[in-house]
Write a protein that holds these residues in place. Structure first.
Motif, PDB file in Angstrom:
ATOM      1  N   PHE A  96      29.077  32.674  55.144  1.00 47.44           N
ATOM      2  CA  PHE A  96      28.748  33.484  53.968  1.00 47.44           C
ATOM      3  C   PHE A  96      27.977  34.760  54.306  1.00 47.44           C
ATOM      4  CE2 PHE A  96      29.077  29.234  51.768  1.00 47.44           C
ATOM      5  CZ  PHE A  96      30.277  29.539  51.135  1.00 47.44           C
ATOM      6  N   ARG A  97      27.603  34.937  55.571  1.00 54.87           N
ATOM      7  CA  ARG A  97      26.919  36.174  55.959  1.00 54.87           C
ATOM      8  C   ARG A  97      27.826  37.122  56.740  1.00 54.87           C
ATOM      9  NH1 ARG A  97      24.314  35.232  52.174  1.00 54.87           N
ATOM     10  NH2 ARG A  97      22.107  34.619  52.127  1.00 54.87           N
ATOM     11  N   MET A  98      28.840  36.589  57.404  1.00 50.71           N
ATOM     12  CA  MET A  98      29.759  37.453  58.142  1.00 50.71           C
ATOM     13  C   MET A  98      30.462  38.472  57.242  1.00 50.71           C
ATOM     14  SD  MET A  98      29.880  37.508  61.364  1.00 50.71           S
ATOM     15  CE  MET A  98      31.438  38.380  61.477  1.00 50.71           C
ATOM     16  N   PRO A  99      30.918  38.098  56.020  1.00 55.54           N
ATOM     17  CA  PRO A  99      31.550  39.115  55.168  1.00 55.54           C
ATOM     18  C   PRO A  99      30.648  40.315  54.896  1.00 55.54           C
ATOM     19  CG  PRO A  99      32.009  36.932  54.315  1.00 55.54           C
ATOM     20  CD  PRO A  99      31.012  36.756  55.411  1.00 55.54           C
ATOM     21  N   VAL A 100      29.348  40.078  54.741  1.00 53.92           N
ATOM     22  CA  VAL A 100      28.432  41.181  54.459  1.00 53.92           C
ATOM     23  C   VAL A 100      28.333  42.116  55.666  1.00 53.92           C
ATOM     24  CG1 VAL A 100      26.133  41.772  53.605  1.00 53.92           C
ATOM     25  CG2 VAL A 100      27.167  39.583  52.982  1.00 53.92           C
ATOM     26  N   VAL A 101      28.488  41.553  56.864  1.00 53.79           N
ATOM     27  CA  VAL A 101      28.452  42.383  58.068  1.00 53.79           C
ATOM     28  C   VAL A 101      29.625  43.356  58.066  1.00 53.79           C
ATOM     29  CG1 VAL A 101      28.573  42.357  60.589  1.00 53.79           C
ATOM     30  CG2 VAL A 101      27.213  40.631  59.391  1.00 53.79           C
ATOM     31  N   TRP A 102      30.817  42.854  57.698  1.00 56.10           N
ATOM     32  CA  TRP A 102      31.929  43.812  57.680  1.00 56.10           C
ATOM     33  C   TRP A 102      31.866  44.715  56.458  1.00 56.10           C
ATOM     34  CZ3 TRP A 102      34.557  38.680  57.742  1.00 56.10           C
ATOM     35  CH2 TRP A 102      35.045  38.273  56.498  1.00 56.10           C
ATOM     36  N   ASP A 204      42.858  41.284  49.814  1.00 56.85           N
ATOM     37  CA  ASP A 204      41.717  42.133  49.455  1.00 56.85           C
ATOM     38  C   ASP A 204      40.540  41.297  48.955  1.00 56.85           C
ATOM     39  OD1 ASP A 204      43.067  44.406  50.162  1.00 56.85           O
ATOM     40  OD2 ASP A 204      43.775  44.847  48.131  1.00 56.85           O
ATOM     41  N   LEU A 205      40.847  40.256  48.182  1.00 53.53           N
ATOM     42  CA  LEU A 205      39.780  39.396  47.679  1.00 53.53           C
ATOM     43  C   LEU A 205      39.109  38.627  48.810  1.00 53.53           C
ATOM     44  CD1 LEU A 205      41.440  37.956  44.438  1.00 53.53           C
ATOM     45  CD2 LEU A 205      39.569  39.611  44.564  1.00 53.53           C
ATOM     46  N   LEU A 206      39.912  38.143  49.752  1.00 52.02           N
ATOM     47  CA  LEU A 206      39.353  37.370  50.856  1.00 52.02           C
ATOM     48  C   LEU A 206      38.421  38.210  51.721  1.00 52.02           C
ATOM     49  CD1 LEU A 206      42.421  35.206  51.955  1.00 52.02           C
ATOM     50  CD2 LEU A 206      40.303  34.388  50.916  1.00 52.02           C
ATOM     51  N   VAL A 207      38.748  39.487  51.911  1.00 52.31           N
ATOM     52  CA  VAL A 207      37.890  40.341  52.736  1.00 52.31           C
ATOM     53  C   VAL A 207      36.765  40.963  51.924  1.00 52.31           C
ATOM     54  CG1 VAL A 207      39.762  40.853  54.320  1.00 52.31           C
ATOM     55  CG2 VAL A 207      39.323  42.409  52.414  1.00 52.31           C
ATOM     56  N   GLY A 208      36.744  40.728  50.605  1.00 53.11           N
ATOM     57  CA  GLY A 208      35.621  41.164  49.801  1.00 53.11           C
ATOM     58  C   GLY A 208      35.778  42.481  49.090  1.00 53.11           C
ATOM     59  N   ARG A 209      36.932  43.096  49.130  1.00 46.73           N
ATOM     60  CA  ARG A 209      37.121  44.384  48.465  1.00 46.73           C
ATOM     61  C   ARG A 209      37.090  44.203  46.951  1.00 46.73           C
ATOM     62  NH1 ARG A 209      36.558  49.625  49.488  1.00 46.73           N
ATOM     63  NH2 ARG A 209      37.633  49.401  51.495  1.00 46.73           N
ATOM     64  N   GLY A 210      36.133  44.881  46.304  1.00 50.57           N
ATOM     65  CA  GLY A 210      36.014  44.803  44.855  1.00 50.57           C
ATOM     66  C   GLY A 210      35.638  43.434  44.349  1.00 50.57           C
ATOM     67  N   THR A 211      34.790  42.716  45.110  1.00 51.27           N
ATOM     68  CA  THR A 211      34.493  41.329  44.751  1.00 51.27           C
ATOM     69  C   THR A 211      33.446  41.189  43.664  1.00 51.27           C
ATOM     70  OG1 THR A 211      32.886  41.261  46.543  1.00 51.27           O
ATOM     71  CG2 THR A 211      35.094  40.452  47.015  1.00 51.27           C
ATOM     72  N   GLY A 212      32.587  42.155  43.487  1.00 51.39           N
ATOM     73  CA  GLY A 212      31.563  41.959  42.472  1.00 51.39           C
ATOM     74  C   GLY A 212      30.465  42.987  42.539  1.00 51.39           C
ATOM     75  N   VAL A 218      30.338  37.032  47.795  1.00 47.63           N
ATOM     76  CA  VAL A 218      31.657  36.861  48.405  1.00 47.63           C
ATOM     77  C   VAL A 218      32.634  36.530  47.285  1.00 47.63           C
ATOM     78  CG1 VAL A 218      30.753  36.101  50.628  1.00 47.63           C
ATOM     79  CG2 VAL A 218      31.252  34.404  48.867  1.00 47.63           C
ATOM     80  N   SER A 219      33.901  36.768  47.536  1.00 49.56           N
ATOM     81  CA  SER A 219      34.904  36.500  46.513  1.00 49.56           C
ATOM     82  C   SER A 219      35.078  34.999  46.316  1.00 49.56           C
ATOM     83  CB  SER A 219      36.241  37.124  46.919  1.00 49.56           C
ATOM     84  OG  SER A 219      36.751  36.474  48.072  1.00 49.56           O
ATOM     85  N   SER A 220      35.581  34.638  45.146  1.00 50.63           N
ATOM     86  CA  SER A 220      35.834  33.220  44.873  1.00 50.63           C
ATOM     87  C   SER A 220      36.834  32.616  45.855  1.00 50.63           C
ATOM     88  CB  SER A 220      36.325  33.048  43.434  1.00 50.63           C
ATOM     89  OG  SER A 220      35.307  33.384  42.515  1.00 50.63           O
ATOM     90  N   PRO A 221      37.951  33.310  46.188  1.00 52.53           N
ATOM     91  CA  PRO A 221      38.860  32.721  47.183  1.00 52.53           C
ATOM     92  C   PRO A 221      38.194  32.464  48.529  1.00 52.53           C
ATOM     93  CG  PRO A 221      39.993  34.441  45.971  1.00 52.53           C
ATOM     94  CD  PRO A 221      38.558  34.505  45.557  1.00 52.53           C
ATOM     95  N   TRP A 222      37.323  33.386  48.963  1.00 51.08           N
ATOM     96  CA  TRP A 222      36.627  33.153  50.233  1.00 51.08           C
ATOM     97  C   TRP A 222      35.684  31.963  50.118  1.00 51.08           C
ATOM     98  CZ3 TRP A 222      37.048  34.600  55.159  1.00 51.08           C
ATOM     99  CH2 TRP A 222      35.974  34.332  56.015  1.00 51.08           C
ATOM    100  N   GLN A 223      34.964  31.870  49.003  1.00 46.86           N
ATOM    101  CA  GLN A 223      34.048  30.743  48.803  1.00 46.86           C
ATOM    102  C   GLN A 223      34.815  29.428  48.779  1.00 46.86           C
ATOM    103  OE1 GLN A 223      31.288  31.269  45.562  1.00 46.86           O
ATOM    104  NE2 GLN A 223      30.930  29.070  45.339  1.00 46.86           N
ATOM    105  N   TRP A 224      35.949  29.394  48.094  1.00 45.66           N
ATOM    106  CA  TRP A 224      36.738  28.159  48.046  1.00 45.66           C
ATOM    107  C   TRP A 224      37.275  27.797  49.430  1.00 45.66           C
ATOM    108  CZ3 TRP A 224      39.801  30.543  43.415  1.00 45.66           C
ATOM    109  CH2 TRP A 224      39.008  30.485  42.266  1.00 45.66           C
TER     110      TRP A 224
END
Length: 364
Positions: A96-102, A204-212, A218-224
């Motif tokens: 859950f922290r790696m997405p924020v790095v990218w 796009d959702l998995l990589v966090g583009r426009g997630t919130g 992180v996006s819901s698909p990534w969290q799931w």
């Protein structure tokens, strides 16, 4: 009794401190949102994602903070189940922290990752996440080292199975069933999302583009997806009643309960329960099921503690410095006790070394 080598204590201390360091990173940004928006505004953010501007945290960070704090405290206090808690804490932190790095690396003045939203610096939040990921990777290495040291300690004490405590059958079955059902939810929801939005949008959702509206979000698909992997691991060790299952079940429960509670609160306050029936069902499973598993684990722990208190501790028999001897025709004497004709002595059963490692749950 052979004692563990001295470094094992240092490793355990380092493991606990690193986990508390991960908690400090999460807690810092939770406090930041509370200071920036006030307690009421922060709770509105976590329960219903309401509020203006860009925030730092989401409701998921409440669960991650609870998990990291519990793992660090259990490691320092050398409690049963600490190993499983640390495994879940380490894996969840990295995931859950790696997405924020990218987010940080892809953010630029000409193409801001969060568009026109203004709030905490993406670079500042991303830098702390990069440090958290590095600390979690070091923690993973130390966990492997600690496991090896404990295995050597048990082998030296001739306790191949003595330090291993397996979860109760009922607790293991309940935990395995819960994460199995949740895995069905997570996999199904990701599949439905892929069909509804298409592969490109799902990527796009998995990589966090426009997630919130939160940097740590992180996006819901990534969290799931992450929860699918973690729950799959938890299901496997629970059904096999591996020693690590207790800590992993507790860790998953701590990770899921706070966000599930806050989101259910938001649905009730905004009166959108009927419109979000799927989300409500999932959150109820996460909250009620996890609470039941935690209750079973605590019950097992209290019962084990009570049994240890009621079990009398045998004391070794004091040796008589001047044992009575019976003279023999040859003038030799055979002392009373457990000596054999060859001069070897048979040790008392009470002298068999027993050891139970507080982090024994890390052993598969």
């Amino acid at each position: 009794m052979n004692r563990p080598r001295p470094p094992i204590k240092q490793v355990r201390t380092a493991v606990g401190l690193l986990s508390l360091l991960l908690f400090a990173q999460t807690a810092f940004w939770l406090v930041y949102d509370m200071a920036d928006r006030g307690p009421t505004g922060a709770w509105a953010l976590w329960s219903s994602a309401s509020g203006s501007g860009l925030a730092a945290t989401t409701s998921l960070d409440l669960g991650l903070a609870a998990l990291q704090l519990a793992a660090g405290w259990a490691a320092l206090a050398q409690l049963r189940g600490a190993g499983g808690l640390l495994v879940v804490s380490c894996a969840a932190t990295v995931a859950f922290r790696m997405p924020v790095v990218w987010y940080m690396f892809l953010d630029s003045p000409s193409d801001p990752w969060f568009g026109t939203l203004r709030g905490p610096s993406v670079t500042a939040v991303g830098t702390t996440c990069l440090l958290a990921v590095a600390a979690a990777l070091v923690l993973a290495v130390l966990l492997l080292l600690e496991r090896r040291l404990e295995a050597e300690a048990r082998a030296a004490a001739d306790l191949a199975d003595g330090g291993i405590v397996r979860p109760a059958k009922v607790t293991a079955a309940a935990s395995g069933a819960l994460v199995a059902v949740l895995n069905v939810f997570y996999i199904t929801r990701n599949a439905v999302t892929a069909v509804q939005v298409g592969p490109s949008t799902l990527t796009d959702l998995l990589v966090g583009r426009g997630t919130g509206r939160s940097v740590l979000g992180v996006s819901s698909p990534w969290q799931w997806t992450v929860l699918t992997v973690l729950c799959g691991m938890g299901m496997l060790v629970a059904f096999r009643r591996r020693p690590v299952a207790t800590g992993m079940s507790l860790g998953l429960a701590l990770l899921m309960m706070p966000p599930a509670f806050s989101e259910l609160w938001g649905y009730l306050v905004t009166e959108t329960v009927a419109q979000t029936a799927t989300d409500v069902t999932q959150n109820l499973l996460e909250l009620v099921g996890s609470a039941a598993v935690v209750a079973l684990i605590l019950s097992d722990g209290l019962r084990d503690r009570q049994e240890r208190r009621l079990t009398p501790i045998p004391h070794p028999r004091a040796e008589d410095p001047t044992p009575d001897t019976d003279p023999t025709p040859d003038g030799d004497s055979t002392p009373d006790g457990d000596s054999t004709p060859d001069g070897d002595s048979t040790p008392d059963a009470d002298s068999t070394p027993e050891a139970r490692s507080p982090l024994a749950s890390t052993d598969a």
